[in-house]
Design an enzyme around this catalytic site. Structure first.
Site, PDB file in Angstrom:
ATOM      1  N   LYS A 161     -21.041  15.244  10.696  1.00 36.87           N
ATOM      2  CA  LYS A 161     -19.847  15.990  11.115  1.00 36.87           C
ATOM      3  C   LYS A 161     -20.067  16.634  12.479  1.00 36.87           C
ATOM      4  O   LYS A 161     -19.169  16.654  13.329  1.00 36.87           O
ATOM      5  CB  LYS A 161     -19.496  17.043  10.067  1.00 36.87           C
ATOM      6  CG  LYS A 161     -19.000  16.421   8.763  1.00 36.87           C
ATOM      7  CD  LYS A 161     -19.000  17.445   7.631  1.00 36.87           C
ATOM      8  CE  LYS A 161     -18.418  16.863   6.347  1.00 36.87           C
ATOM      9  NZ  LYS A 161     -18.715  17.743   5.172  1.00 36.87           N
ATOM     10  N   GLY A 180     -12.345  18.586  -1.527  1.00 37.36           N
ATOM     11  CA  GLY A 180     -11.369  18.686  -2.602  1.00 37.36           C
ATOM     12  C   GLY A 180     -10.201  17.752  -2.360  1.00 37.36           C
ATOM     13  O   GLY A 180      -9.900  17.393  -1.218  1.00 37.36           O
TER      14      GLY A 180
END
Lengths: 427, 427
Positions: free
Chosen positions: B206, B303
């Site tokens: 990332k 999520g």
């Protein structure tokens, strides 16, 4: 390399900040954009005045509004003048002359937004305003694009850096309101007339802009509950701290089954809450979307460079040649908001009564609260009297503002109550 | 109303979350976009499998990759399959077939980004990846557009929710690493094989994407210092707390006169620091631009719905018809980063030595540190021995990693040192 010509109306704090960033990061901006941004002209009252940032020979400095607006070679007009009337002339004039417009003027957009967005849409021009809410924090772009697919459940924001720095100084440095305001004025966070900032009006203007972006509705200022911080007593800051809270000026909008409730009030915020830690001239916006869940953005809410950075992001977006997206909705004209009456707000509350120290006082106050279905979470009666009176503090469970106002008005009428109840909402 | 057809490769957690938001907010999305988004087809291994979200009759469910990629009526392909090989085939195949692509795959972009961005640029297609970093937090859009005019001085991020929830459970609930990992697995925050998350590799991937967006440079994974959290001892969490710190896995990049220094390490973070309060599966990114100053974004790092929300924002951006902006720079192919050797990093440090309780130990250790110009800020020797040894903890002032490593290696060689020094960086 293609050149995009900018015209600045106003060259004060923000305009100077913008020019500084554009100068310092010029090569970087070209690498991002593939185009060269040029400050082609600047509109000021006195072109002869000496300035802290010296503009290059490519920039024409003028005091003549008409020639400024009608110049053929301007692509984007940036409006950085305070107030409503002149900025309105500049923005409409620039749009009609076929320019895109960038503005940092929340009062203008809160009051005249509907007509300006309609005009921009008719003329297919961009009307961008990232700098108008929360300085350098990219909340406009975030609501308009990144979270566009979310239904927003609430927005809770510290949107006024002046009020926040005053409250921070009162809380952390034990100042009273007047001293903290003076300090904010010396630091350049507060203007000579601080009314708009300290009375919550500036935050309300910004909240109106956020409501448009998040809900696609025009919320009338008149239907917003607004209370500022000029009446905040250091004694309540101290009591709130003892209960584990900080006092913060919050702008809040919530959706309740399709209707919006919005207001600006000083709130007690639990010291572990993420917004309780936002101190000084910083702003922060906490919101919740039905997809993204809770999100918080934090940064400097004002200042030359942060606000200049937000103006620059709008300039770059418009200069990139994308079709403009002003409101974040297909409609240029948004419907008026379906609002819920401010007095139907339910929240927890803090009351401080100053009463004579005699038997039955607590029972009488508690009795009125009970009759109005206001359930008490905590009570503290201070041993040490303040003047003739004894302070009694109540923290309630969730109760409706209408009931609270009725109860407080009844309690204020008791002969043993020495001064009107102090009342804060609790987040 | 114009229809934009989406094809999803993969229909697991994120795909289901995306479909749920698109279903629930369908009317809202049409109001934002003026177009209808339709999930036209879904690529899965087993089309017969029952799923928690039932797709409508407009969606074709297939296991055939070629027909999935070549379907004429797909506008945007969304890649939501883990790993590298199949996603690479899907992304390149979709771009070559003239589709825009959205992906949440940070490993793919970290490893194959340069060739994929080159291909997308040649074919003038969008390759969007908001969901690949920090779940629902709009950091990609923020760096690519809102802060595009800023030079970024540093980025400091909690980018892995699994590691953060494990460290939070160890810190707040007194668990050891194995128990906290088990808890994270039961909560669905950690995968059966948690290596990528707990060893810092996912955060490093990332960080590579953020470096591209912020600096326009390709930072090779091999030149990044990476250390995970699997070796974190609850005893150090406890000691750090006693000194006023929390241990957090941080991904950091900094610019030093044009050269970049980047790494992922567990850090001691002062408990008043804004990142110290980011607990559980949340992510947060603090960065500083030369215009905007410090900015922080906070939200759910993973999520179904938060990540689905980020994917949806990319889909809406591409569906809006704007010319794609993949890297945030005019160049599609970014230069390799000019890097600073990881061992030249200067930071404060925490050391814990376990030594025999005998005279001269402290002097010997302090002597080595002094020889290497490592200046000591605090020392605590614990009275209670742990096994045969006595713990001695040092907090240093700023010192270079190269000097620290040399000193620790020398100290570890002393006969009175019972186990290798524990070493953390301090933010």
């Amino acid at each position: 390399m293609e050149q995009v010509n900018i015209a600045l109306a106003g060259f004060g704090t923000v305009g100077t900040g913008l020019a500084r960033i554009m100068h310092e990061n010029g090569e970087w901006i070209r690498r991002r954009l593939g185009k060269e941004l040029v400050i082609r002209r600047v509109l000021v009252r006195n072109p002869e005045k000496e300035r802290s940032f010296v503009l290059g020979p490519e920039t024409e400095i003028t005091a003549d509004l008409d020639s400024f607006l009608l110049a053929q070679d301007t692509d984007i007009v940036v409006e950085l003048i305070g107030g409503i009337e002149t900025p309105l002339r500049i923005v409409t004039g620039a749009l009609r002359a076929g320019k895109h417009v960038v503005t940092a003027n929340k009062a203008l957009l809160a009051e005249k937004g509907p007509e300006l967005f309609r005009l921009a849409s008719e003329l297919q021009r961009g009307l961008y305003y990232e700098a108008s809410v929360a300085g350098g924090i990219p909340i406009v772009q975030t609501l308009k694009e990144s979270l566009a697919g979310n239904r927003i459940r609430h927005i809770t924001g510290i949107l006024n850096g002046t009020a926040n720095s005053i409250l921070s100084d009162m809380t952390n440095n034990g100042m009273d309101y007047a001293a903290a305001l003076g300090q904010a004025q010396r630091n350049g966070y507060a203007e000579a007339d601080p009314t708009m900032d300290v009375e919550g009006i500036d935050a309300a203007h910004k909240l109106i802009l956020l409501i448009r972006l998040a809900y696609g509705q025009d919320f009338p200022l008149a239907r917003m509950g607004i209370k500022g911080i000029s009446g905040v007593d250091p004694y309540d800051i101290e009591l709130a701290r003892a209960f584990g809270y900080r006092i913060k000026l919050l702008a809040i909008v919530k959706e309740h089954s399709g209707r919006l409730q919005a207001g600006v009030f000083p709130y007690l915020v639990g010291e572990d809450h993420i917004l309780a830690r936002v101190d000084g001239p910083f702003n922060s916006i906490l919101l919740e979307g039905n997809g993204v869940g809770p999100i918080m953005l934090y940064g400097q809410g004002a200042g030359d460079l942060p606000t200049g950075s937000a103006v620059l992001s709008d300039i770059m977006a418009l200069a990139s040649g994308k079709p403009p997206n002003n409101t974040g909705f297909v409609e240029a004209v948004l419907p008026e908001a379906s609002t819920l009456e401010p007095e139907l707000t339910t929240t927890r509350h803090y009351f401080r009564f100053t009463a004579l120290d005699r038997p039955g006082v607590l029972a009488a106050i508690a009795g009125v609260l009970g009759e109005r279905s206001i359930s008490i979470a905590q009570v503290v009666q201070k041993q040490h009297p303040v003047g003739r009176g004894v302070p009694v503090v109540f923290l309630t469970h969730t109760a409706q503002v209408r009931d609270v106002e009725a109860a407080l008005s009844q309690i204020n009428g008791f002969s043993f109550v020495l001064s009107p109840a102090v009342h804060y909402r609790i987040l």
